[in-house]
Design a protein around this motif. Sequence first.
Motif, PDB file in Angstrom:
ATOM      1  N   GLU A 156     -60.561   4.212 -16.961  1.00 18.61           N
ATOM      2  CA  GLU A 156     -59.612   4.147 -18.292  1.00 18.61           C
ATOM      3  C   GLU A 156     -60.030   3.684 -19.369  1.00 18.61           C
ATOM      4  O   GLU A 156     -59.711   4.201 -20.596  1.00 18.61           O
ATOM      5  N   LEU A 157     -61.176   2.725 -19.408  1.00 15.07           N
ATOM      6  CA  LEU A 157     -61.630   2.161 -20.687  1.00 15.07           C
ATOM      7  C   LEU A 157     -62.653   3.314 -21.366  1.00 15.07           C
ATOM      8  O   LEU A 157     -62.670   3.155 -22.436  1.00 15.07           O
ATOM      9  N   ALA A 158     -63.515   3.936 -20.663  1.00 18.00           N
ATOM     10  CA  ALA A 158     -64.407   4.448 -21.287  1.00 18.00           C
ATOM     11  C   ALA A 158     -64.054   5.610 -22.052  1.00 18.00           C
ATOM     12  O   ALA A 158     -64.337   5.630 -23.492  1.00 18.00           O
ATOM     13  N   VAL A 184     -61.134  14.516 -24.062  1.00 11.77           N
ATOM     14  CA  VAL A 184     -60.656  15.795 -23.763  1.00 11.77           C
ATOM     15  C   VAL A 184     -61.152  16.352 -22.429  1.00 11.77           C
ATOM     16  O   VAL A 184     -60.466  16.928 -21.426  1.00 11.77           O
ATOM     17  N   PHE A 185     -62.310  16.066 -22.041  1.00 12.09           N
ATOM     18  CA  PHE A 185     -62.955  16.381 -20.934  1.00 12.09           C
ATOM     19  C   PHE A 185     -62.787  15.504 -19.665  1.00 12.09           C
ATOM     20  O   PHE A 185     -62.610  15.772 -18.543  1.00 12.09           O
ATOM     21  N   LEU A 186     -62.648  14.033 -20.063  1.00 11.23           N
ATOM     22  CA  LEU A 186     -62.472  13.335 -19.305  1.00 11.23           C
ATOM     23  C   LEU A 186     -61.329  12.152 -19.601  1.00 11.23           C
ATOM     24  O   LEU A 186     -61.619  10.992 -20.164  1.00 11.23           O
ATOM     25  N   PRO A 187     -59.871  12.720 -19.517  1.00 10.09           N
ATOM     26  CA  PRO A 187     -59.156  11.662 -19.867  1.00 10.09           C
ATOM     27  C   PRO A 187     -58.704  10.578 -19.182  1.00 10.09           C
ATOM     28  O   PRO A 187     -59.371  10.179 -18.059  1.00 10.09           O
ATOM     29  N   PRO A 188     -58.202   9.533 -19.661  1.00  8.56           N
ATOM     30  CA  PRO A 188     -58.170   8.032 -18.977  1.00  8.56           C
ATOM     31  C   PRO A 188     -57.243   8.153 -17.652  1.00  8.56           C
ATOM     32  O   PRO A 188     -56.462   9.153 -17.427  1.00  8.56           O
ATOM     33  N   LEU A 189     -57.571   7.332 -16.639  1.00  5.87           N
ATOM     34  CA  LEU A 189     -56.920   7.391 -15.516  1.00  5.87           C
ATOM     35  C   LEU A 189     -55.586   7.464 -15.570  1.00  5.87           C
ATOM     36  O   LEU A 189     -54.995   8.150 -14.611  1.00  5.87           O
ATOM     37  N   PRO A 202     -55.986  17.258 -16.692  1.00  6.79           N
ATOM     38  CA  PRO A 202     -55.401  16.246 -15.837  1.00  6.79           C
ATOM     39  C   PRO A 202     -55.036  16.547 -14.451  1.00  6.79           C
ATOM     40  O   PRO A 202     -55.253  16.051 -13.299  1.00  6.79           O
ATOM     41  N   ASP A 203     -54.462  18.012 -14.531  1.00  6.61           N
ATOM     42  CA  ASP A 203     -54.275  18.554 -13.138  1.00  6.61           C
ATOM     43  C   ASP A 203     -55.531  18.781 -12.399  1.00  6.61           C
ATOM     44  O   ASP A 203     -55.425  18.800 -11.269  1.00  6.61           O
ATOM     45  N   MET A 204     -56.745  19.128 -13.007  1.00  4.10           N
ATOM     46  CA  MET A 204     -57.933  19.225 -12.165  1.00  4.10           C
ATOM     47  C   MET A 204     -58.430  18.156 -11.688  1.00  4.10           C
ATOM     48  O   MET A 204     -58.667  18.095 -10.426  1.00  4.10           O
TER      49      MET A 204
END
Length: 286
Positions: free
Chosen positions: A54-56, A65-70, A250-252
């Motif tokens: 969540e924080l990173a 964009v490639f790793l959205p928050p949890l 997010p769906d991925m």
Amino acid sequence: MVDVVERPARVVAPTAAPAEPATPSVPLPGRLLGLGRRVLHRTAALALLAALWELAPRAGLVDRVFLPPLSEVLVGWTELLRTGQLAEHVGASLTRSLTGLGLAVLTAVPLGLLIGWYRPLADLLSPLLEVFRNTAALALLPVFVLILGLGETSKIALVLYACSWPILLNTIAGVKGVDPLLVRSARSMGLNHLRLFQKVILPAAVPTIFTGVRLAGAYSILVLVAAEMVGAKAGLGYLINYAQYNFAIPDMYSGIITISAIGLLVNQLLVALERRFSTWRVDVSA
């Protein structure tokens, strides 16, 4: 003459056995506190991972964009669940994986018991087993597709092939790893081959067999996801591949989280089933 006066024998009352100290009952708040500590201890690593996820992205350590928050991934997961898409994909994947896993158990366990018990059969099949066990299941995916087509049969057959090897090899190892002293003791008591196998060999091999089944449970999900990325119209592998292709990140990640949750649930169910069939075992862990 000296008179001898006999003294009456003293009757000693039997001493009552000391009463065992009563086990103090732990009050409800104490039990709840202990349960909370165990749950916190078991989930601490997962909570740390969730907080880092969540924080990173929010701190700019990774590209969101490639790793959205949890939290955004969970919103996407909830939307998939609400629309029914997630249930459809999970149902398709579970049907294929559980069918392949069940067929692998029904075929690999009896074959492993026979190979581990009868040495002539083991000597006959060992070269063939060594050839196929070193062939990766995903390497044979084009072969299954060419022979069985793009339908359900090829995917279930691929899961069956991938799951059979850990079950088969662990079953053989479980039978061959039985303590010879137990076998000699059972034979000295007059047990025939059938009773020896039923009462000694099979119970001693159960833990190792379940280890193979648990490994196969993980393989059934992993191999199926890869197979569903080729020629499938439903399933978690199809969901992940379709979301990546359409940049629905997010769906991925929702599909990936769902796969992890299903794998964890299947493993816990198999652990509980193993404990049910291995009640004689003693837990020596501290």
